[in-house]
Design a protein around this motif. Structure first.
Motif, mmCIF file in Angstrom:
data_model
loop_
_atom_site.group_PDB
_atom_site.id
_atom_site.type_symbol
_atom_site.label_atom_id
_atom_site.label_comp_id
_atom_site.label_asym_id
_atom_site.label_seq_id
_atom_site.Cartn_x
_atom_site.Cartn_y
_atom_site.Cartn_z
ATOM 1 N N MET A 151 0.841 -1.194 0.000
ATOM 2 C CA MET A 151 0.000 0.000 0.000
ATOM 3 C C MET A 151 0.882 1.253 0.000
ATOM 4 S SD MET A 151 -2.865 1.224 2.797
ATOM 5 C CE MET A 151 -3.910 -0.204 2.508
ATOM 6 N N SER A 152 0.545 2.217 -0.854
ATOM 7 C CA SER A 152 1.320 3.457 -0.940
ATOM 8 C C SER A 152 1.166 4.262 0.344
ATOM 9 C CB SER A 152 0.846 4.293 -2.134
ATOM 10 O OG SER A 152 0.984 3.577 -3.336
ATOM 11 N N ARG A 153 2.265 4.879 0.785
ATOM 12 C CA ARG A 153 2.233 5.680 2.013
ATOM 13 C C ARG A 153 1.403 6.943 1.837
ATOM 14 N NH1 ARG A 153 7.967 7.135 3.974
ATOM 15 N NH2 ARG A 153 6.732 8.126 5.618
ATOM 16 N N ALA A 154 1.339 7.460 0.608
ATOM 17 C CA ALA A 154 0.615 8.706 0.351
ATOM 18 C C ALA A 154 -0.146 8.600 -0.965
ATOM 19 C CB ALA A 154 1.589 9.878 0.305
ATOM 20 N N ILE A 155 -1.262 9.297 -1.013
ATOM 21 C CA ILE A 155 -2.059 9.365 -2.240
ATOM 22 C C ILE A 155 -2.076 10.818 -2.681
ATOM 23 C CG2 ILE A 155 -4.269 8.855 -3.336
ATOM 24 C CD1 ILE A 155 -4.841 7.101 -0.781
ATOM 25 N N VAL A 156 -1.649 11.073 -3.913
ATOM 26 C CA VAL A 156 -1.608 12.428 -4.455
ATOM 27 C C VAL A 156 -2.646 12.533 -5.569
ATOM 28 C CG1 VAL A 156 -0.195 14.205 -5.542
ATOM 29 C CG2 VAL A 156 0.846 12.611 -3.904
ATOM 30 N N PHE A 157 -3.559 13.457 -5.406
ATOM 31 C CA PHE A 157 -4.629 13.654 -6.379
ATOM 32 C C PHE A 157 -4.383 14.898 -7.228
ATOM 33 C CE2 PHE A 157 -6.872 11.240 -3.085
ATOM 34 C CZ PHE A 157 -7.627 10.348 -3.840
ATOM 35 N N ASP A 158 -4.671 14.778 -8.502
ATOM 36 C CA ASP A 158 -4.901 15.939 -9.351
ATOM 37 C C ASP A 158 -6.208 16.564 -8.876
ATOM 38 O OD1 ASP A 158 -5.020 17.722 -11.587
ATOM 39 O OD2 ASP A 158 -6.181 16.244 -12.710
ATOM 40 N N LEU A 159 -6.447 17.807 -9.230
ATOM 41 C CA LEU A 159 -7.693 18.457 -8.808
ATOM 42 C C LEU A 159 -8.731 18.448 -9.927
ATOM 43 C CD1 LEU A 159 -9.301 19.976 -6.695
ATOM 44 C CD2 LEU A 159 -8.119 22.078 -7.362
ATOM 45 N N PHE A 160 -8.480 19.190 -10.993
ATOM 46 C CA PHE A 160 -9.481 19.369 -12.042
ATOM 47 C C PHE A 160 -9.576 18.138 -12.941
ATOM 48 C CE2 PHE A 160 -8.020 23.560 -10.767
ATOM 49 C CZ PHE A 160 -9.229 24.088 -10.341
ATOM 50 N N GLY A 161 -10.798 17.623 -13.056
ATOM 51 C CA GLY A 161 -11.023 16.407 -13.821
ATOM 52 C C GLY A 161 -10.966 15.159 -12.969
ATOM 53 N N VAL A 162 -10.609 15.333 -11.686
ATOM 54 C CA VAL A 162 -10.582 14.208 -10.745
ATOM 55 C C VAL A 162 -11.521 14.511 -9.573
ATOM 56 C CG1 VAL A 162 -9.159 12.780 -9.221
ATOM 57 C CG2 VAL A 162 -8.256 13.514 -11.435
ATOM 58 N N ILE A 163 -11.186 15.509 -8.774
ATOM 59 C CA ILE A 163 -12.058 15.908 -7.660
ATOM 60 C C ILE A 163 -12.931 17.091 -8.071
ATOM 61 C CG2 ILE A 163 -12.156 16.642 -5.249
ATOM 62 C CD1 ILE A 163 -9.340 15.434 -4.910
ATOM 63 N N ALA A 164 -12.328 18.076 -8.677
ATOM 64 C CA ALA A 164 -13.087 19.227 -9.174
ATOM 65 C C ALA A 164 -13.586 18.933 -10.585
ATOM 66 C CB ALA A 164 -12.207 20.472 -9.177
ATOM 67 N N LEU A 165 -14.733 19.495 -10.904
ATOM 68 C CA LEU A 165 -15.333 19.264 -12.209
ATOM 69 C C LEU A 165 -14.751 20.210 -13.251
ATOM 70 C CD1 LEU A 165 -19.044 18.917 -11.013
ATOM 71 C CD2 LEU A 165 -17.441 17.071 -11.591
ATOM 72 N N THR A 166 -14.743 19.766 -14.485
ATOM 73 C CA THR A 166 -14.278 20.607 -15.581
ATOM 74 C C THR A 166 -15.396 21.571 -15.997
ATOM 75 O OG1 THR A 166 -14.909 18.892 -17.172
ATOM 76 C CG2 THR A 166 -12.623 18.889 -16.391
ATOM 77 N N GLN A 167 -15.080 22.459 -16.914
ATOM 78 C CA GLN A 167 -16.025 23.485 -17.340
ATOM 79 C C GLN A 167 -17.273 22.892 -17.988
ATOM 80 O OE1 GLN A 167 -12.869 25.146 -19.729
ATOM 81 N NE2 GLN A 167 -13.178 27.154 -18.823
ATOM 82 N N THR A 168 -18.427 23.419 -17.624
ATOM 83 C CA THR A 168 -19.672 23.002 -18.253
ATOM 84 C C THR A 168 -19.825 23.716 -19.599
ATOM 85 O OG1 THR A 168 -20.981 24.790 -17.275
ATOM 86 C CG2 THR A 168 -20.752 22.744 -15.985
ATOM 87 N N PRO A 169 -20.649 23.171 -20.494
ATOM 88 C CA PRO A 169 -20.909 23.873 -21.760
ATOM 89 C C PRO A 169 -21.434 25.293 -21.542
ATOM 90 C CG PRO A 169 -21.648 21.603 -21.926
ATOM 91 C CD PRO A 169 -21.259 21.822 -20.482
ATOM 92 N N ALA A 170 -22.296 25.468 -20.541
ATOM 93 C CA ALA A 170 -22.841 26.798 -20.274
ATOM 94 C C ALA A 170 -21.745 27.773 -19.834
ATOM 95 C CB ALA A 170 -23.932 26.720 -19.204
#
Length: 197
Positions: free
Chosen positions: A1-20
């Protein structure tokens, strides 16, 4: 098991731009959408690494062969920031679960300086689960630069080899692997849950 988990933000936790949200930016810019987005993305890396919003939008205008008045740049900046402020509730919940398990969590995001306080104000509660927030605009380099991954690991107090990195962009995953991280392209909450158990 990895000691740490590193997340990207946009496209993973945060949503990308909506069409509107994208149409709002297009309406303000008043130029052909295809040309606008080509310039928007082609010039984004310096912006992610700390360039000011005014400099960025001036560069976009130059590439398009137009001039954006100061008021238009202000409106474009505001609309652009607003387009990047939403998060995926399912991923936010998973982050909370992982933190509750005592997992060491890091964030490594290509993010513009003006967006950081806006995003942090809106999402302060779950961002508090992270042991280290590493922003490209603050460190002066953006993914896939190898140094960005090394800094993220350093801030977590672990070696790159001790990190699991999750990103929605293949080139960033490849770069993370090149510095020794275990890295996977993001597909779903269930995938991340399986990777972290």
């Amino acid at each position: 098991m990895s000691r740490a988990i590193v997340f990207d933000l946009f496209g993973v936790i945060a949503l990308t731009q909506t069409p509107a949200a994208k149409r709002r930016i297009e309406d303000i810019a008043g130029v052909a959408p295809d040309a606008l987005w080509d310039a928007y993305w082609a010039l984004r890396k310096p912006y992610d690494a700390g360039q000011s919003s005014a400099e960025y939008w001036t560069a976009v205008a130059d590439r398009l062969g137009v001039r954006f008045p100061a008021a238009t740049i202000d409106a474009l900046t505001a609309a652009d920031l607003a387009s990047w402020t939403n998060a995926d509730p399912a991923m936010v919940s998973l982050v909370g679960e992982l933190a509750g398990q005592g997992r060491r969590l890091g964030l490594l995001s290509n993010i513009i300086a003006d967006l950081v306080p806006v995003f942090e104000e809106r999402h302060r509660s779950w961002l508090a689960h992270f042991d280290a927030l590493t922003y490209s605009c603050a460190i002066g380099v953006a993914k896939p630069d190898h140094r960005a991954f090394e800094i993220a690991a350093e801030r977590l107090g672990v070696a790159p080899a001790d990190c699991l990195f999750i990103d929605d962009t293949e080139v960033n995953v490849v770069a993370a692997r090149e510095v020794g991280m275990r890295a996977e392209v993001f597909h779903s909450v269930d995938q991340i849950r399986a990777l972290t158990t």
